[in-house]
Design an enzyme around this catalytic site. Structure first.
Site, PDB file in Angstrom:
ATOM      1  N   TYR A 167       8.749  -1.645 -24.217  1.00 19.85           N
ATOM      2  CA  TYR A 167       9.791  -1.359 -23.223  1.00 19.85           C
ATOM      3  C   TYR A 167      10.843  -0.420 -23.809  1.00 19.85           C
ATOM      4  O   TYR A 167      11.182   0.616 -23.211  1.00 19.85           O
ATOM      5  CB  TYR A 167      10.444  -2.659 -22.743  1.00 19.85           C
ATOM      6  CG  TYR A 167      11.561  -2.406 -21.756  1.00 19.85           C
ATOM      7  CD1 TYR A 167      11.277  -1.957 -20.466  1.00 19.85           C
ATOM      8  CD2 TYR A 167      12.899  -2.599 -22.104  1.00 19.85           C
ATOM      9  CE1 TYR A 167      12.293  -1.698 -19.558  1.00 19.85           C
ATOM     10  CE2 TYR A 167      13.921  -2.344 -21.198  1.00 19.85           C
ATOM     11  CZ  TYR A 167      13.610  -1.895 -19.928  1.00 19.85           C
ATOM     12  OH  TYR A 167      14.617  -1.638 -19.038  1.00 19.85           O
ATOM     13  N   LYS A 171      11.915   3.524 -22.763  1.00 20.56           N
ATOM     14  CA  LYS A 171      13.259   3.931 -22.342  1.00 20.56           C
ATOM     15  C   LYS A 171      13.850   4.975 -23.294  1.00 20.56           C
ATOM     16  O   LYS A 171      14.647   5.825 -22.888  1.00 20.56           O
ATOM     17  CB  LYS A 171      14.164   2.708 -22.203  1.00 20.56           C
ATOM     18  CG  LYS A 171      13.712   1.746 -21.100  1.00 20.56           C
ATOM     19  CD  LYS A 171      13.585   2.429 -19.745  1.00 20.56           C
ATOM     20  CE  LYS A 171      13.279   1.468 -18.616  1.00 20.56           C
ATOM     21  NZ  LYS A 171      13.172   2.138 -17.304  1.00 20.56           N
TER      22      LYS A 171
HETATM   23  N1  LIG Z   1      18.123  -5.358 -14.827  1.00 24.21           N
HETATM   24  C1  LIG Z   1      18.400  -4.950 -16.050  1.00 24.21           C
HETATM   25  O1  LIG Z   1      18.964  -5.716 -16.862  1.00 24.21           O
HETATM   26  C2  LIG Z   1      18.051  -3.547 -16.476  1.00 24.21           C
HETATM   27  C3  LIG Z   1      18.656  -3.058 -17.648  1.00 24.21           C
HETATM   28  C4  LIG Z   1      18.347  -1.778 -18.060  1.00 24.21           C
HETATM   29  C5  LIG Z   1      17.476  -1.002 -17.335  1.00 24.21           C
HETATM   30  N2  LIG Z   1      16.885  -1.505 -16.202  1.00 24.21           N
HETATM   31  C6  LIG Z   1      15.949  -0.652 -15.487  1.00 24.21           C
HETATM   32  O2  LIG Z   1      16.340  -0.564 -14.137  1.00 24.21           O
HETATM   33  C7  LIG Z   1      15.210  -0.255 -13.330  1.00 24.21           C
HETATM   34  C8  LIG Z   1      15.199  -1.171 -12.113  1.00 24.21           C
HETATM   35  O3  LIG Z   1      15.051  -2.496 -12.566  1.00 24.21           O
HETATM   36  P1  LIG Z   1      15.732  -3.736 -11.811  1.00 24.21           P
HETATM   37  O4  LIG Z   1      16.628  -4.381 -12.790  1.00 24.21           O
HETATM   38  O5  LIG Z   1      16.262  -3.332 -10.499  1.00 24.21           O
HETATM   39  O6  LIG Z   1      14.447  -4.670 -11.668  1.00 24.21           O
HETATM   40  P2  LIG Z   1      13.734  -5.314 -10.369  1.00 24.21           P
HETATM   41  O7  LIG Z   1      14.731  -6.005  -9.526  1.00 24.21           O
HETATM   42  O8  LIG Z   1      12.594  -6.100 -10.934  1.00 24.21           O
HETATM   43  O9  LIG Z   1      13.195  -4.048  -9.578  1.00 24.21           O
HETATM   44  C9  LIG Z   1      12.090  -3.317 -10.015  1.00 24.21           C
HETATM   45  C10 LIG Z   1      11.651  -2.399  -8.896  1.00 24.21           C
HETATM   46  O10 LIG Z   1      10.537  -1.610  -9.370  1.00 24.21           O
HETATM   47  C11 LIG Z   1       9.483  -1.708  -8.415  1.00 24.21           C
HETATM   48  N3  LIG Z   1       8.186  -1.623  -9.084  1.00 24.21           N
HETATM   49  C12 LIG Z   1       7.704  -2.425 -10.070  1.00 24.21           C
HETATM   50  N4  LIG Z   1       6.441  -2.075 -10.375  1.00 24.21           N
HETATM   51  C13 LIG Z   1       6.132  -1.029  -9.568  1.00 24.21           C
HETATM   52  C14 LIG Z   1       4.974  -0.225  -9.394  1.00 24.21           C
HETATM   53  N5  LIG Z   1       3.856  -0.441 -10.117  1.00 24.21           N
HETATM   54  N6  LIG Z   1       4.986   0.768  -8.474  1.00 24.21           N
HETATM   55  C15 LIG Z   1       6.102   0.996  -7.714  1.00 24.21           C
HETATM   56  N7  LIG Z   1       7.223   0.267  -7.835  1.00 24.21           N
HETATM   57  C16 LIG Z   1       7.231  -0.733  -8.748  1.00 24.21           C
HETATM   58  C17 LIG Z   1       9.668  -3.060  -7.752  1.00 24.21           C
HETATM   59  O11 LIG Z   1       9.124  -3.043  -6.430  1.00 24.21           O
HETATM   60  P3  LIG Z   1       7.732  -3.721  -5.975  1.00 24.21           P
HETATM   61  O12 LIG Z   1       7.557  -4.985  -6.757  1.00 24.21           O
HETATM   62  O13 LIG Z   1       7.911  -3.920  -4.504  1.00 24.21           O
HETATM   63  O14 LIG Z   1       6.701  -2.672  -6.290  1.00 24.21           O
HETATM   64  C18 LIG Z   1      11.186  -3.152  -7.663  1.00 24.21           C
HETATM   65  O15 LIG Z   1      11.648  -2.498  -6.508  1.00 24.21           O
HETATM   66  C19 LIG Z   1      13.994  -0.390 -14.243  1.00 24.21           C
HETATM   67  O16 LIG Z   1      13.560   0.890 -14.657  1.00 24.21           O
HETATM   68  C20 LIG Z   1      14.523  -1.177 -15.427  1.00 24.21           C
HETATM   69  O17 LIG Z   1      13.809  -0.902 -16.609  1.00 24.21           O
HETATM   70  C21 LIG Z   1      17.169  -2.754 -15.764  1.00 24.21           C
END
Ligand SMILES: NC(=O)c1ccc[n+]([C@@H]2O[C@H](COP(=O)([O-])OP(=O)(O)OC[C@H]3O[C@@H](n4cnc5c(N)ncnc54)[C@H](OP(=O)(O)O)[C@@H]3O)[C@@H](O)[C@H]2O)c1
Length: 279
Positions: A167, A171
């Site tokens: 991961y 990133k």
């Molecule tokens: N939350 C944190 O603490 C955090 C911190 C740093 C960075 N991020 C980054 O922020 C971004 C969003 O994450 P989040 O926190 O919002 O997580 P989340 O709530 O789990 O959302 C992830 C999103 O990605 C979509 N997704 C997952 N697999 C996919 C696939 N194979 N094809 C198309 N869409 C897909 C999911 O939709 P479906 O399941 O409907 O496909 C969902 O809409 C990510 O890149 C993550 O690495 C998050």
């Protein structure tokens, strides 16, 4: 530093001026959903992309009735070639003003014990899809000398993270790739901003199997705060956005400290951070 007016102002919405168009990947949940909501509220029409069509359909009707936004639903699995191709074809129409490459997930655990297929899927989604969608969006943006891309990385991209090795490496790729592209496309009037959130309470932790208490509670920033910081940074033509003072200090510290220290600290945070995993 270049400044571009991405956010439609209230006056142009009320006078019925043309709305701008954004495409958001991973719009069915968490940060991506937050982007779709905030963009629709500030005068954008939105193409929402994810795998769960039912969730996207409900979001589309909510955004249409709440904000009068036109919302196009594009169901696509971005870990597959067919899914990415479908979104590339949509971008090739050349009418997207703002691309948000947000879809992504993480895995936690000892690399040698994690299923390798899931690690490769993580690289396909977090890296390969993002590269392909940037490549599909940029020609028309550069030709129009307008447009922006927000690529979602993480504070985890500033140092190696043992027990989230793949991961953090995905990133780090997104961060370096985005910064380099930022410089390449700025002369063409296009802005690329890399959003590096620290912890945000979304489905991310459950999917990765991370106990939320592994991160200090003061490091958490709300979805709304993260999205606002990213859009403000884009508007100001910034290459990187790190929401939250503590997260900015941690990222700076990671760049200044000896690498052996940063990777040991990161490893100690995630070695025992496991919880029940989803997905
Ligand atoms: N939350 C944190 O603490 C955090 C911190 C740093 C960075 N991020 C980054 O922020 C971004 C969003 O994450 P989040 O926190 O919002 O997580 P989340 O709530 O789990 O959302 C992830 C999103 O990605 C979509 N997704 C997952 N697999 C996919 C696939 N194979 N094809 C198309 N869409 C897909 C999911 O939709 P479906 O399941 O409907 O496909 C969902 O809409 C990510 O890149 C993550 O690495 C998050």
């Amino acid at each position: 530093m270049a400044t571009t007016a991405y956010l439609t102002d209230a006056a142009s919405i009320s006078t019925g001026a043309t709305r701008r168009l954004a495409l958001v990947t991973g719009a069915s949940s968490g940060i991506g959903r937050g982007f779709a909501e905030q963009l629709a509220r500030t005068g954008y029409d939105v193409v929402v992309v994810a795998r769960r069509r039912d969730v996207l359909d409900t979001l589309a009707s909510d955004l249409q009735s709440a904000h009068g936004a036109q919302v196009e639903v594009l169901e696509a699995d971005l870990a597959t070639d067919a899914g990415v191709t479908a979104v590339e074809e949509r971008l090739a129409r050349g009418d997207i003003d703002l691309l948000i490459n947000n879809a992504g997930f993480g895995t936690r655990g000892e690399f040698a014990e994690l299923p390798v297929a899931r690690e490769l899927q993580e690289i396909d989604l977090n890296v390969r899809a993002l590269v392909r969608l940037c490549h599909a969006a940029l020609p028309s943006m550069c030709a129009r000398s307008a447009g922006g891309i927000i690529n979602v990385a993480s504070t985890g991209g500033f140092q190696p993270v043992p027990f989230m090795a793949t991961y953090a490496a995905t990133k780090a790729f997104v961060l370096h790739f985005s910064e380099a592209l930022h410089e390449e496309v700025a002369p063409h009037g296009v802005t690329i901003t890399c959003l590096c959130p620290g912890p945000v309470k979304t489905a991310f932790q459950e999917t990765a199997g991370i106990d939320r208490s592994a991160m200090p509670s003061i490091a958490y920033v709300s979805v709304e705060g993260v999205v606002s910081a990213a859009l403000a940074a884009l508007q100001r033509g910034r290459a990187i956005a790190i929401p939250g003072a503590l997260n900015r200090a941690t990222a700076q510290g990671a760049m200044l400290m000896p690498r052996v220290v940063t990777r040991k600290i990161a490893g100690s945070m995630f070695r025992h951070a496991g919880s029940k995993r989803r997905g």
